[in-house]
Design a protein around this motif. Structure first.
Motif, PDB file in Angstrom:
ATOM      1  N   ALA A  71      34.448 -10.282  40.574  1.00 47.81           N
ATOM      2  CA  ALA A  71      36.122 -10.230  41.044  1.00 47.81           C
ATOM      3  C   ALA A  71      36.307  -8.977  41.573  1.00 47.81           C
ATOM      4  O   ALA A  71      36.170  -7.867  41.309  1.00 47.81           O
ATOM      5  CB  ALA A  71      36.636 -10.435  39.693  1.00 47.81           C
ATOM      6  N   SER A  72      37.271  -9.163  42.759  1.00 47.61           N
ATOM      7  CA  SER A  72      37.881  -8.049  43.327  1.00 47.61           C
ATOM      8  C   SER A  72      39.322  -7.803  42.823  1.00 47.61           C
ATOM      9  O   SER A  72      39.824  -8.573  42.166  1.00 47.61           O
ATOM     10  CB  SER A  72      38.073  -8.423  44.844  1.00 47.61           C
ATOM     11  OG  SER A  72      36.850  -8.851  45.517  1.00 47.61           O
ATOM     12  N   PRO A  73      39.677  -6.561  42.917  1.00 47.43           N
ATOM     13  CA  PRO A  73      41.184  -6.198  42.420  1.00 47.43           C
ATOM     14  C   PRO A  73      42.089  -7.007  43.102  1.00 47.43           C
ATOM     15  O   PRO A  73      41.930  -7.482  44.286  1.00 47.43           O
ATOM     16  CB  PRO A  73      41.230  -4.844  42.520  1.00 47.43           C
ATOM     17  CG  PRO A  73      40.012  -4.426  43.480  1.00 47.43           C
ATOM     18  CD  PRO A  73      39.025  -5.573  43.589  1.00 47.43           C
ATOM     19  N   THR A  74      43.187  -7.527  42.300  1.00 46.21           N
ATOM     20  CA  THR A  74      44.186  -8.232  43.056  1.00 46.21           C
ATOM     21  C   THR A  74      45.441  -7.439  43.365  1.00 46.21           C
ATOM     22  O   THR A  74      45.687  -6.657  42.585  1.00 46.21           O
ATOM     23  CB  THR A  74      44.378  -9.405  41.905  1.00 46.21           C
ATOM     24  OG1 THR A  74      43.096 -10.325  41.517  1.00 46.21           O
ATOM     25  CG2 THR A  74      45.479 -10.312  42.301  1.00 46.21           C
ATOM     26  N   VAL A  75      45.939  -7.715  44.569  1.00 50.34           N
ATOM     27  CA  VAL A  75      47.112  -6.937  44.657  1.00 50.34           C
ATOM     28  C   VAL A  75      48.271  -8.067  45.157  1.00 50.34           C
ATOM     29  O   VAL A  75      47.879  -9.282  45.428  1.00 50.34           O
ATOM     30  CB  VAL A  75      47.092  -6.234  46.011  1.00 50.34           C
ATOM     31  CG1 VAL A  75      45.887  -5.111  45.872  1.00 50.34           C
ATOM     32  CG2 VAL A  75      46.554  -7.186  47.353  1.00 50.34           C
ATOM     33  N   PRO A  76      49.313  -7.751  45.019  1.00 49.99           N
ATOM     34  CA  PRO A  76      50.527  -8.817  45.173  1.00 49.99           C
ATOM     35  C   PRO A  76      50.529  -9.058  46.575  1.00 49.99           C
ATOM     36  O   PRO A  76      50.211  -8.544  47.627  1.00 49.99           O
ATOM     37  CB  PRO A  76      51.794  -7.842  44.652  1.00 49.99           C
ATOM     38  CG  PRO A  76      51.370  -6.718  44.052  1.00 49.99           C
ATOM     39  CD  PRO A  76      50.014  -6.546  44.225  1.00 49.99           C
ATOM     40  N   TYR A  77      51.188 -10.239  46.840  1.00 49.98           N
ATOM     41  CA  TYR A  77      51.331 -10.664  48.191  1.00 49.98           C
ATOM     42  C   TYR A  77      52.109  -9.640  49.254  1.00 49.98           C
ATOM     43  O   TYR A  77      51.803  -9.617  50.369  1.00 49.98           O
ATOM     44  CB  TYR A  77      52.131 -12.042  48.356  1.00 49.98           C
ATOM     45  CG  TYR A  77      52.250 -12.586  49.668  1.00 49.98           C
ATOM     46  CD1 TYR A  77      51.119 -13.122  50.397  1.00 49.98           C
ATOM     47  CD2 TYR A  77      53.368 -12.665  50.281  1.00 49.98           C
ATOM     48  CE1 TYR A  77      51.040 -13.695  51.702  1.00 49.98           C
ATOM     49  CE2 TYR A  77      53.428 -13.327  51.531  1.00 49.98           C
ATOM     50  CZ  TYR A  77      52.231 -13.913  52.313  1.00 49.98           C
ATOM     51  OH  TYR A  77      52.252 -14.295  53.388  1.00 49.98           O
ATOM     52  N   ALA A  78      53.158  -9.032  48.531  1.00 48.47           N
ATOM     53  CA  ALA A  78      53.954  -8.312  49.358  1.00 48.47           C
ATOM     54  C   ALA A  78      52.898  -6.885  49.699  1.00 48.47           C
ATOM     55  O   ALA A  78      53.173  -6.503  50.712  1.00 48.47           O
ATOM     56  CB  ALA A  78      54.985  -7.499  48.532  1.00 48.47           C
ATOM     57  N   GLU A  79      52.313  -6.349  48.739  1.00 48.85           N
ATOM     58  CA  GLU A  79      51.343  -5.389  49.228  1.00 48.85           C
ATOM     59  C   GLU A  79      50.280  -5.869  50.376  1.00 48.85           C
ATOM     60  O   GLU A  79      50.053  -5.203  51.370  1.00 48.85           O
ATOM     61  CB  GLU A  79      50.357  -5.065  48.128  1.00 48.85           C
ATOM     62  CG  GLU A  79      49.360  -3.741  48.421  1.00 48.85           C
ATOM     63  CD  GLU A  79      49.986  -2.573  48.840  1.00 48.85           C
ATOM     64  OE1 GLU A  79      49.374  -1.742  49.305  1.00 48.85           O
ATOM     65  OE2 GLU A  79      51.388  -2.246  48.252  1.00 48.85           O
ATOM     66  N   PHE A  80      49.935  -7.138  50.300  1.00 45.49           N
ATOM     67  CA  PHE A  80      49.049  -7.747  51.421  1.00 45.49           C
ATOM     68  C   PHE A  80      49.752  -7.526  52.770  1.00 45.49           C
ATOM     69  O   PHE A  80      49.247  -7.267  53.674  1.00 45.49           O
ATOM     70  CB  PHE A  80      48.606  -9.114  51.092  1.00 45.49           C
ATOM     71  CG  PHE A  80      47.959  -9.885  52.114  1.00 45.49           C
ATOM     72  CD1 PHE A  80      46.811  -9.587  52.563  1.00 45.49           C
ATOM     73  CD2 PHE A  80      48.724 -11.042  52.759  1.00 45.49           C
ATOM     74  CE1 PHE A  80      46.242 -10.221  53.634  1.00 45.49           C
ATOM     75  CE2 PHE A  80      48.114 -11.671  53.712  1.00 45.49           C
ATOM     76  CZ  PHE A  80      46.810 -11.220  54.150  1.00 45.49           C
ATOM     77  N   THR A  81      51.048  -8.153  52.728  1.00 46.93           N
ATOM     78  CA  THR A  81      51.920  -8.125  54.028  1.00 46.93           C
ATOM     79  C   THR A  81      51.786  -6.547  54.543  1.00 46.93           C
ATOM     80  O   THR A  81      51.808  -6.453  55.860  1.00 46.93           O
ATOM     81  CB  THR A  81      53.134  -8.745  53.829  1.00 46.93           C
ATOM     82  OG1 THR A  81      53.830  -7.957  52.883  1.00 46.93           O
ATOM     83  CG2 THR A  81      52.749 -10.275  53.515  1.00 46.93           C
ATOM     84  N   ARG A 129      46.817 -13.679  45.646  1.00 44.16           N
ATOM     85  CA  ARG A 129      47.293 -14.978  45.501  1.00 44.16           C
ATOM     86  C   ARG A 129      48.316 -15.290  46.409  1.00 44.16           C
ATOM     87  O   ARG A 129      49.613 -14.758  46.349  1.00 44.16           O
ATOM     88  CB  ARG A 129      47.769 -14.893  44.092  1.00 44.16           C
ATOM     89  CG  ARG A 129      48.119 -16.540  43.659  1.00 44.16           C
ATOM     90  CD  ARG A 129      48.428 -16.649  42.220  1.00 44.16           C
ATOM     91  NE  ARG A 129      49.049 -17.856  42.131  1.00 44.16           N
ATOM     92  CZ  ARG A 129      48.564 -18.973  41.504  1.00 44.16           C
ATOM     93  NH1 ARG A 129      47.459 -18.891  40.857  1.00 44.16           N
ATOM     94  NH2 ARG A 129      49.166 -19.984  41.336  1.00 44.16           N
ATOM     95  N   LEU A 130      48.140 -16.229  47.356  1.00 39.49           N
ATOM     96  CA  LEU A 130      49.099 -16.580  48.307  1.00 39.49           C
ATOM     97  C   LEU A 130      50.084 -17.617  48.002  1.00 39.49           C
ATOM     98  O   LEU A 130      49.890 -18.444  46.878  1.00 39.49           O
ATOM     99  CB  LEU A 130      48.473 -17.220  49.459  1.00 39.49           C
ATOM    100  CG  LEU A 130      47.151 -16.365  50.413  1.00 39.49           C
ATOM    101  CD1 LEU A 130      46.572 -17.318  51.241  1.00 39.49           C
ATOM    102  CD2 LEU A 130      47.864 -15.179  50.856  1.00 39.49           C
ATOM    103  N   PRO A 131      51.409 -17.405  48.079  1.00 39.28           N
ATOM    104  CA  PRO A 131      52.540 -18.214  47.752  1.00 39.28           C
ATOM    105  C   PRO A 131      52.057 -19.782  48.592  1.00 39.28           C
ATOM    106  O   PRO A 131      51.323 -19.976  49.410  1.00 39.28           O
ATOM    107  CB  PRO A 131      53.672 -17.931  48.686  1.00 39.28           C
ATOM    108  CG  PRO A 131      53.298 -16.716  48.959  1.00 39.28           C
ATOM    109  CD  PRO A 131      51.916 -16.264  49.243  1.00 39.28           C
TER     110      PRO A 131
END
Length: 144
Positions: free
Chosen positions: A33-43, A76-78
């Motif tokens: 498992a990779s660490p999960t980041v919020p979608y806002a951080e991804f953008t 996790r994408l919307p």
């Protein structure tokens, strides 16, 4: 007397095998498992040009970061972005990111569908083997 040995072996080996397989599955999921980041951080990472590659599977994306922050993160994408929507694709193309959309793996769903069948078949077999062990032991204790 090979039957009691077989029954004893089945009574102990089947639960042990189930627990071992479950433990291996837990180890696999824990270390992959990779660490999960919020979608806002991804953008924010995407706009800063720090994303090298994106692989979208269902509603999750595996993101490979560009140097100097080499590594992978999951996001996790919307639900509106999880499909190959024009907004996400245009953002990825604008930044020159290598991307692809893949179908999510179906093995977990297939395995979960077969689990009740396995339980229906293996549980009575294990109970029968345990009953045979008890009956054979009881018969040995009564033999003069």
């Amino acid at each position: 007397m090979p039957l009691p040995r077989l029954a004893r072996l089945l009574a102990f080996a089947l639960p042990l095998l189930v627990f071992a397989l479950f433990g291996l599955w837990l180890l696999r999921t824990a270390f992959s498992a990779s660490p999960t980041v919020p979608y806002a951080e991804f953008t924010r990472l995407l706009e800063a040009g720090r994303v090298e590659r994106v692989v979208v599977r269902g509603e999750r994306a595996e993101v490979t970061l560009a140097p100097p922050e080499v590594g992978r993160v999951a996001v996790r994408l919307p639900s509106t972005q999880a499909t190959s929507g024009p907004t996400l694709i245009s953002q990825l193309e604008r930044q020159g990111v290598d991307y692809r959309f893949e179908a999510p793996g179906q093995w977990l769903a297939i395995g979960l569908n077969f689990l009740p069948i396995l339980l229906v078949l293996l549980l009575p077999l294990a109970l029968f083997a345990a009953l045979l062990v008890v009956l054979v032991r009881r018969g040995r204790s009564r033999t003069p």
